[in-house]
Design a protein around this motif. Structure first.
Motif, PDB file in Angstrom:
ATOM      1  N   LEU A  63       3.748  18.788 -10.891  1.00  0.00           N
ATOM      2  CA  LEU A  63       3.723  17.386 -10.477  1.00  0.00           C
ATOM      3  C   LEU A  63       5.002  17.021  -9.721  1.00  0.00           C
ATOM      4  CD1 LEU A  63       2.202  14.728 -10.405  1.00  0.00           C
ATOM      5  CD2 LEU A  63       3.215  14.173 -12.619  1.00  0.00           C
ATOM      6  N   ARG A  64       6.149  17.535 -10.157  1.00  0.00           N
ATOM      7  CA  ARG A  64       7.402  17.283  -9.420  1.00  0.00           C
ATOM      8  C   ARG A  64       7.305  17.837  -8.001  1.00  0.00           C
ATOM      9  NH1 ARG A  64       9.809  18.514 -14.357  1.00  0.00           N
ATOM     10  NH2 ARG A  64      10.202  20.655 -13.712  1.00  0.00           N
ATOM     11  N   ALA A  65       6.769  19.055  -7.876  1.00  0.00           N
ATOM     12  CA  ALA A  65       6.630  19.663  -6.543  1.00  0.00           C
ATOM     13  C   ALA A  65       5.683  18.840  -5.672  1.00  0.00           C
ATOM     14  CB  ALA A  65       6.128  21.099  -6.679  1.00  0.00           C
ATOM     15  N   LEU A  66       4.601  18.347  -6.262  1.00  0.00           N
ATOM     16  CA  LEU A  66       3.654  17.527  -5.501  1.00  0.00           C
ATOM     17  C   LEU A  66       4.267  16.188  -5.104  1.00  0.00           C
ATOM     18  CD1 LEU A  66       0.412  18.344  -7.499  1.00  0.00           C
ATOM     19  CD2 LEU A  66       0.963  19.066  -5.157  1.00  0.00           C
ATOM     20  N   ALA A  67       5.105  15.629  -5.960  1.00  0.00           N
ATOM     21  CA  ALA A  67       5.792  14.376  -5.624  1.00  0.00           C
ATOM     22  C   ALA A  67       6.761  14.601  -4.466  1.00  0.00           C
ATOM     23  CB  ALA A  67       6.513  13.817  -6.848  1.00  0.00           C
ATOM     24  N   VAL A  68       7.484  15.708  -4.495  1.00  0.00           N
ATOM     25  CA  VAL A  68       8.402  16.025  -3.391  1.00  0.00           C
ATOM     26  C   VAL A  68       7.617  16.240  -2.099  1.00  0.00           C
ATOM     27  CG1 VAL A  68      10.002  17.775  -2.511  1.00  0.00           C
ATOM     28  CG2 VAL A  68      10.248  16.939  -4.854  1.00  0.00           C
ATOM     29  N   LEU A  69       6.520  16.985  -2.177  1.00  0.00           N
ATOM     30  CA  LEU A  69       5.680  17.218  -1.002  1.00  0.00           C
ATOM     31  C   LEU A  69       5.123  15.910  -0.459  1.00  0.00           C
ATOM     32  CD1 LEU A  69       4.234  19.205   0.917  1.00  0.00           C
ATOM     33  CD2 LEU A  69       2.378  19.286  -0.773  1.00  0.00           C
ATOM     34  N   THR A  70       4.642  15.050  -1.347  1.00  0.00           N
ATOM     35  CA  THR A  70       4.114  13.747  -0.936  1.00  0.00           C
ATOM     36  C   THR A  70       5.199  12.938  -0.227  1.00  0.00           C
ATOM     37  OG1 THR A  70       2.506  13.717  -2.736  1.00  0.00           O
ATOM     38  CG2 THR A  70       3.097  11.583  -1.770  1.00  0.00           C
ATOM     39  N   GLY A  71       6.379  12.896  -0.811  1.00  0.00           N
ATOM     40  CA  GLY A  71       7.484  12.149  -0.210  1.00  0.00           C
ATOM     41  C   GLY A  71       7.884  12.693   1.148  1.00  0.00           C
ATOM     42  N   SER A 124       0.819  -1.209   0.000  1.00  0.00           N
ATOM     43  CA  SER A 124       0.000   0.000   0.000  1.00  0.00           C
ATOM     44  C   SER A 124       0.854   1.261   0.000  1.00  0.00           C
ATOM     45  CB  SER A 124      -0.931   0.020   1.209  1.00  0.00           C
ATOM     46  OG  SER A 124      -1.903  -0.987   1.085  1.00  0.00           O
ATOM     47  N   ASP A 125       2.025   1.199   0.619  1.00  0.00           N
ATOM     48  CA  ASP A 125       2.915   2.364   0.603  1.00  0.00           C
ATOM     49  C   ASP A 125       3.360   2.667  -0.823  1.00  0.00           C
ATOM     50  OD1 ASP A 125       2.802   2.600   3.401  1.00  0.00           O
ATOM     51  OD2 ASP A 125       4.418   1.143   3.633  1.00  0.00           O
ATOM     52  N   PHE A 126       3.760   1.625  -1.558  1.00  0.00           N
ATOM     53  CA  PHE A 126       4.165   1.824  -2.947  1.00  0.00           C
ATOM     54  C   PHE A 126       3.016   2.384  -3.778  1.00  0.00           C
ATOM     55  CE2 PHE A 126       7.602  -0.943  -1.643  1.00  0.00           C
ATOM     56  CZ  PHE A 126       8.677  -0.492  -2.397  1.00  0.00           C
ATOM     57  N   ALA A 127       1.846   1.769  -3.653  1.00  0.00           N
ATOM     58  CA  ALA A 127       0.686   2.202  -4.441  1.00  0.00           C
ATOM     59  C   ALA A 127       0.257   3.620  -4.064  1.00  0.00           C
ATOM     60  CB  ALA A 127      -0.467   1.221  -4.248  1.00  0.00           C
ATOM     61  N   GLY A 128       0.249   3.914  -2.782  1.00  0.00           N
ATOM     62  CA  GLY A 128      -0.155   5.246  -2.336  1.00  0.00           C
ATOM     63  C   GLY A 128       0.780   6.337  -2.811  1.00  0.00           C
ATOM     64  N   LEU A 129       2.071   6.027  -2.861  1.00  0.00           N
ATOM     65  CA  LEU A 129       3.033   7.030  -3.330  1.00  0.00           C
ATOM     66  C   LEU A 129       2.939   7.248  -4.846  1.00  0.00           C
ATOM     67  CD1 LEU A 129       6.089   6.195  -1.078  1.00  0.00           C
ATOM     68  CD2 LEU A 129       4.714   8.292  -1.043  1.00  0.00           C
ATOM     69  N   ILE A 130       2.434   6.300  -5.567  1.00  0.00           N
ATOM     70  CA  ILE A 130       2.184   6.499  -7.004  1.00  0.00           C
ATOM     71  C   ILE A 130       0.919   7.351  -7.176  1.00  0.00           C
ATOM     72  CG2 ILE A 130       1.519   5.353  -9.163  1.00  0.00           C
ATOM     73  CD1 ILE A 130       3.175   2.900  -8.066  1.00  0.00           C
ATOM     74  N   PHE A 131      -0.117   7.011  -6.428  1.00  0.00           N
ATOM     75  CA  PHE A 131      -1.428   7.625  -6.623  1.00  0.00           C
ATOM     76  C   PHE A 131      -1.534   9.049  -6.053  1.00  0.00           C
ATOM     77  CE2 PHE A 131      -5.878   8.176  -5.148  1.00  0.00           C
ATOM     78  CZ  PHE A 131      -6.468   8.237  -6.396  1.00  0.00           C
ATOM     79  N   THR A 132      -0.961   9.293  -4.890  1.00  0.00           N
ATOM     80  CA  THR A 132      -1.185  10.565  -4.197  1.00  0.00           C
ATOM     81  C   THR A 132      -0.774  11.797  -4.998  1.00  0.00           C
ATOM     82  OG1 THR A 132      -1.090   9.474  -2.053  1.00  0.00           O
ATOM     83  CG2 THR A 132      -0.737  11.860  -2.072  1.00  0.00           C
ATOM     84  N   PRO A 133       0.432  11.862  -5.573  1.00  0.00           N
ATOM     85  CA  PRO A 133       0.754  13.074  -6.342  1.00  0.00           C
ATOM     86  C   PRO A 133      -0.160  13.251  -7.558  1.00  0.00           C
ATOM     87  CG  PRO A 133       2.711  11.684  -6.099  1.00  0.00           C
ATOM     88  CD  PRO A 133       1.568  10.941  -5.496  1.00  0.00           C
ATOM     89  N   LEU A 134      -0.573  12.136  -8.158  1.00  0.00           N
ATOM     90  CA  LEU A 134      -1.480  12.224  -9.309  1.00  0.00           C
ATOM     91  C   LEU A 134      -2.855  12.725  -8.880  1.00  0.00           C
ATOM     92  CD1 LEU A 134      -0.459   8.903 -11.077  1.00  0.00           C
ATOM     93  CD2 LEU A 134       0.180  11.239 -11.746  1.00  0.00           C
TER      94      LEU A 134
END
Length: 154
Positions: free
Chosen positions: A76-84, A42-52
């Motif tokens: 999207l890059r900024a959202l991926a960094v924020l999510t991480g 779920s961690d892997f899947a959530g990290l794919i889905f959340t920024p999208l």
């Protein structure tokens, strides 16, 4: 070059697959097959889905305001960094874990309420989701790269 439709990143097969994995893993597999793999899936899947998901919400808001100009790889890059960053804090720092668990409970409340009404049940109370603080979950952070890949494919 085609102008991407607002929110269409959520329709990419990787996004749809991550939602399916989240649902199956959280509502069945973790109970049926508890262990390391189901704990991390779920961690892997959530990290794919959340920024999208966050990007789609922003795009739809921009479209509603008449300001949507197409997908933004930079956003999207900024959202991926924020999510991480939020994920890493929630998995390692107790105050962040509590805050994220409550925030996720708030976001889930409308979905849980709709399901309860559809099933003829009483409305659920607001409360935190179960969010395990486990630094080994940081192994999933590279999956943010798949969300960025989906964004580039648009």
């Amino acid at each position: 070059m085609r102008l991407g439709r607002a929110g269409e990143g959520l329709l990419h097969p990787a996004a749809l697959a991550s939602v399916a994995v989240l649902l199956l893993n959280d509502h069945w597999a973790k109970r049926a097959y508890p262990g390391f793999a189901t704990g991390k899936l779920s961690d892997f899947a959530g990290l794919i889905f959340t920024p999208l998901l966050l990007d789609a919400w922003i795009e739809l808001g921009l479209r509603q305001a008449g300001r949507y100009r197409g997908p933004s790889p930079r956003r999207l890059r900024a959202l991926a960094v924020l999510t991480g960053l939020v994920f890493a804090l929630a998995k390692t720092w107790p105050p962040a874990n509590i805050a994220v668990a409550w925030a996720m409970g708030l976001v889930r409340l409308p979905l849980d309420a709709g399901l309860a009404l559809a099933l003829g049940r009483g409305l659920p109370a607001l409360g935190p989701v179960a969010l395990v603080r486990d630094p080994s979950d940081l192994l999933a952070l590279p999956s943010l790269g798949l969300a960025l890949w989906v964004g580039r494919r648009r």
